[in-house]
Design a protein around this motif. Structure first.
Motif, PDB file in Angstrom:
ATOM      1  N   VAL A   5      30.254  39.213  48.828  1.00  0.00           N
ATOM      2  CA  VAL A   5      28.558  39.507  48.128  1.00  0.00           C
ATOM      3  C   VAL A   5      28.429  41.299  47.643  1.00  0.00           C
ATOM      4  CG1 VAL A   5      26.176  40.044  48.661  1.00  0.00           C
ATOM      5  CG2 VAL A   5      27.582  37.667  48.802  1.00  0.00           C
ATOM      6  N   LEU A   6      29.038  42.325  48.888  1.00  0.00           N
ATOM      7  CA  LEU A   6      28.967  43.894  48.210  1.00  0.00           C
ATOM      8  C   LEU A   6      29.685  43.628  47.895  1.00  0.00           C
ATOM      9  CD1 LEU A   6      29.232  44.649  52.492  1.00  0.00           C
ATOM     10  CD2 LEU A   6      27.443  44.979  50.886  1.00  0.00           C
ATOM     11  N   THR A   7      31.690  43.130  47.375  1.00  0.00           N
ATOM     12  CA  THR A   7      31.756  43.385  46.252  1.00  0.00           C
ATOM     13  C   THR A   7      31.392  42.751  44.730  1.00  0.00           C
ATOM     14  OG1 THR A   7      33.661  42.705  47.519  1.00  0.00           O
ATOM     15  CG2 THR A   7      34.310  43.068  45.289  1.00  0.00           C
ATOM     16  N   MET A   8      30.745  42.347  44.801  1.00  0.00           N
ATOM     17  CA  MET A   8      30.297  42.067  43.484  1.00  0.00           C
ATOM     18  C   MET A   8      28.811  42.569  43.106  1.00  0.00           C
ATOM     19  SD  MET A   8      31.809  39.361  42.318  1.00  0.00           S
ATOM     20  CE  MET A   8      31.135  39.106  40.784  1.00  0.00           C
ATOM     21  N   ILE A   9      28.516  43.623  44.227  1.00  0.00           N
ATOM     22  CA  ILE A   9      26.914  44.224  43.965  1.00  0.00           C
ATOM     23  C   ILE A   9      27.978  45.458  43.627  1.00  0.00           C
ATOM     24  CG2 ILE A   9      25.317  45.364  45.242  1.00  0.00           C
ATOM     25  CD1 ILE A   9      25.032  43.022  46.876  1.00  0.00           C
ATOM     26  N   ASN A  10      28.658  45.888  44.212  1.00  0.00           N
ATOM     27  CA  ASN A  10      29.119  47.599  44.031  1.00  0.00           C
ATOM     28  C   ASN A  10      30.107  47.192  42.682  1.00  0.00           C
ATOM     29  OD1 ASN A  10      27.430  48.358  46.027  1.00  0.00           O
ATOM     30  ND2 ASN A  10      28.805  47.664  47.700  1.00  0.00           N
ATOM     31  N   ARG A  11      31.191  46.746  42.767  1.00  0.00           N
ATOM     32  CA  ARG A  11      31.752  46.356  42.167  1.00  0.00           C
ATOM     33  C   ARG A  11      32.360  45.662  41.063  1.00  0.00           C
ATOM     34  NH1 ARG A  11      32.306  51.586  42.557  1.00  0.00           N
ATOM     35  NH2 ARG A  11      33.078  52.090  44.864  1.00  0.00           N
ATOM     36  N   GLY A  12      31.427  44.417  41.138  1.00  0.00           N
ATOM     37  CA  GLY A  12      31.143  43.111  40.118  1.00  0.00           C
ATOM     38  C   GLY A  12      31.337  44.066  38.622  1.00  0.00           C
ATOM     39  N   ASP A  13      30.468  44.932  38.020  1.00  0.00           N
ATOM     40  CA  ASP A  13      31.188  44.992  36.524  1.00  0.00           C
ATOM     41  C   ASP A  13      32.258  45.343  36.116  1.00  0.00           C
ATOM     42  OD1 ASP A  13      30.914  47.558  38.481  1.00  0.00           O
ATOM     43  OD2 ASP A  13      29.890  48.844  36.762  1.00  0.00           O
ATOM     44  N   LYS A  14      33.307  46.064  36.920  1.00  0.00           N
ATOM     45  CA  LYS A  14      34.096  46.451  36.853  1.00  0.00           C
ATOM     46  C   LYS A  14      34.851  45.261  36.776  1.00  0.00           C
ATOM     47  CE  LYS A  14      34.340  51.124  37.959  1.00  0.00           C
ATOM     48  NZ  LYS A  14      34.837  52.119  37.296  1.00  0.00           N
ATOM     49  N   VAL A  16      34.329  41.790  36.151  1.00  0.00           N
ATOM     50  CA  VAL A  16      34.233  40.659  34.920  1.00  0.00           C
ATOM     51  C   VAL A  16      34.328  41.850  33.446  1.00  0.00           C
ATOM     52  CG1 VAL A  16      31.839  39.972  33.507  1.00  0.00           C
ATOM     53  CG2 VAL A  16      31.634  40.028  36.091  1.00  0.00           C
ATOM     54  N   THR A  17      34.673  42.995  33.412  1.00  0.00           N
ATOM     55  CA  THR A  17      34.834  43.485  32.317  1.00  0.00           C
ATOM     56  C   THR A  17      36.249  43.710  32.298  1.00  0.00           C
ATOM     57  OG1 THR A  17      34.137  45.553  32.496  1.00  0.00           O
ATOM     58  CG2 THR A  17      32.502  44.509  32.049  1.00  0.00           C
ATOM     59  N   GLY A  18      37.544  43.315  33.463  1.00  0.00           N
ATOM     60  CA  GLY A  18      38.659  43.787  33.696  1.00  0.00           C
ATOM     61  C   GLY A  18      39.018  44.778  33.695  1.00  0.00           C
ATOM     62  N   GLN A  19      38.279  46.606  34.255  1.00  0.00           N
ATOM     63  CA  GLN A  19      38.826  48.159  34.229  1.00  0.00           C
ATOM     64  C   GLN A  19      38.521  48.111  35.538  1.00  0.00           C
ATOM     65  OE1 GLN A  19      34.554  49.720  32.989  1.00  0.00           O
ATOM     66  NE2 GLN A  19      35.097  49.210  30.770  1.00  0.00           N
ATOM     67  N   ILE A  20      39.712  47.375  35.825  1.00  0.00           N
ATOM     68  CA  ILE A  20      40.194  47.819  37.720  1.00  0.00           C
ATOM     69  C   ILE A  20      41.927  48.330  37.450  1.00  0.00           C
ATOM     70  CG2 ILE A  20      40.458  46.279  39.586  1.00  0.00           C
ATOM     71  CD1 ILE A  20      38.983  43.922  38.686  1.00  0.00           C
ATOM     72  N   ASN A  21      41.407  49.933  38.042  1.00  0.00           N
ATOM     73  CA  ASN A  21      42.590  50.676  38.286  1.00  0.00           C
ATOM     74  C   ASN A  21      42.115  50.329  39.811  1.00  0.00           C
ATOM     75  OD1 ASN A  21      39.909  52.041  39.500  1.00  0.00           O
ATOM     76  ND2 ASN A  21      39.823  53.544  37.675  1.00  0.00           N
ATOM     77  N   ALA A  22      43.575  51.587  40.247  1.00  0.00           N
ATOM     78  CA  ALA A  22      43.895  51.358  41.271  1.00  0.00           C
ATOM     79  C   ALA A  22      42.687  52.038  42.281  1.00  0.00           C
ATOM     80  CB  ALA A  22      44.954  52.910  41.746  1.00  0.00           C
ATOM     81  N   LEU A  23      41.702  52.999  41.935  1.00  0.00           N
ATOM     82  CA  LEU A  23      40.617  54.086  42.671  1.00  0.00           C
ATOM     83  C   LEU A  23      40.048  52.568  43.719  1.00  0.00           C
ATOM     84  CD1 LEU A  23      39.165  55.756  44.722  1.00  0.00           C
ATOM     85  CD2 LEU A  23      38.484  56.223  42.111  1.00  0.00           C
ATOM     86  N   THR A  24      39.260  51.630  42.025  1.00  0.00           N
ATOM     87  CA  THR A  24      38.774  50.443  41.996  1.00  0.00           C
ATOM     88  C   THR A  24      39.142  48.991  43.117  1.00  0.00           C
ATOM     89  OG1 THR A  24      37.676  50.548  39.499  1.00  0.00           O
ATOM     90  CG2 THR A  24      37.318  48.780  40.634  1.00  0.00           C
ATOM     91  N   ALA A  25      40.545  48.631  42.764  1.00  0.00           N
ATOM     92  CA  ALA A  25      41.130  48.544  44.173  1.00  0.00           C
ATOM     93  C   ALA A  25      40.883  48.738  45.457  1.00  0.00           C
ATOM     94  CB  ALA A  25      42.885  48.533  43.453  1.00  0.00           C
ATOM     95  N   PHE A  26      41.627  50.282  45.303  1.00  0.00           N
ATOM     96  CA  PHE A  26      41.408  50.284  46.752  1.00  0.00           C
ATOM     97  C   PHE A  26      39.732  50.779  47.454  1.00  0.00           C
ATOM     98  CE2 PHE A  26      40.641  54.451  49.368  1.00  0.00           C
ATOM     99  CZ  PHE A  26      41.363  53.731  50.769  1.00  0.00           C
ATOM    100  N   LYS A  27      38.811  50.818  46.123  1.00  0.00           N
ATOM    101  CA  LYS A  27      37.629  50.334  47.179  1.00  0.00           C
ATOM    102  C   LYS A  27      36.997  49.374  47.669  1.00  0.00           C
ATOM    103  CE  LYS A  27      35.853  54.308  44.768  1.00  0.00           C
ATOM    104  NZ  LYS A  27      34.768  55.321  43.621  1.00  0.00           N
ATOM    105  N   ILE A  28      37.910  48.226  46.866  1.00  0.00           N
ATOM    106  CA  ILE A  28      38.007  46.365  47.034  1.00  0.00           C
ATOM    107  C   ILE A  28      38.302  46.213  48.979  1.00  0.00           C
ATOM    108  CG2 ILE A  28      37.847  43.946  46.025  1.00  0.00           C
ATOM    109  CD1 ILE A  28      37.737  45.538  43.243  1.00  0.00           C
TER     110      ILE A  28
END
Length: 59
Positions: A5-14, A16-28
């Motif tokens: 739930v927290l991942t979808m709230i905080n990083r769901g937009d990225k 869905v749009t496929g904008q995942i980079n190393a920093l986003t993956a680390f935060k997830i």
């Protein structure tokens, strides 16, 4: 479940749009790790407290 739930709230937009980079993956990864660590830490503290109540001389 909280971590999903927290991942979808905080990083769901990225996600869905496929904008995942190393920093986003680390935060997830941190989003999944932090609730686990907090839960384990509180469980250890609760068990220590319970053991001290049962055997106060050993604490």
């Amino acid at each position: 479940m909280v971590d999903v739930v927290l991942t979808m709230i905080n990083r769901g937009d990225k996600l869905v749009t496929g904008q995942i980079n190393a920093l986003t993956a680390f935060k997830i990864g941190l989003t999944f790790l932090v609730p686990y660590c907090v839960s384990m830490f509180s469980s250890v503290l609760a068990m220590r407290e319970r053991l001290q109540l049962i055997n106060p001389a050993e604490g």
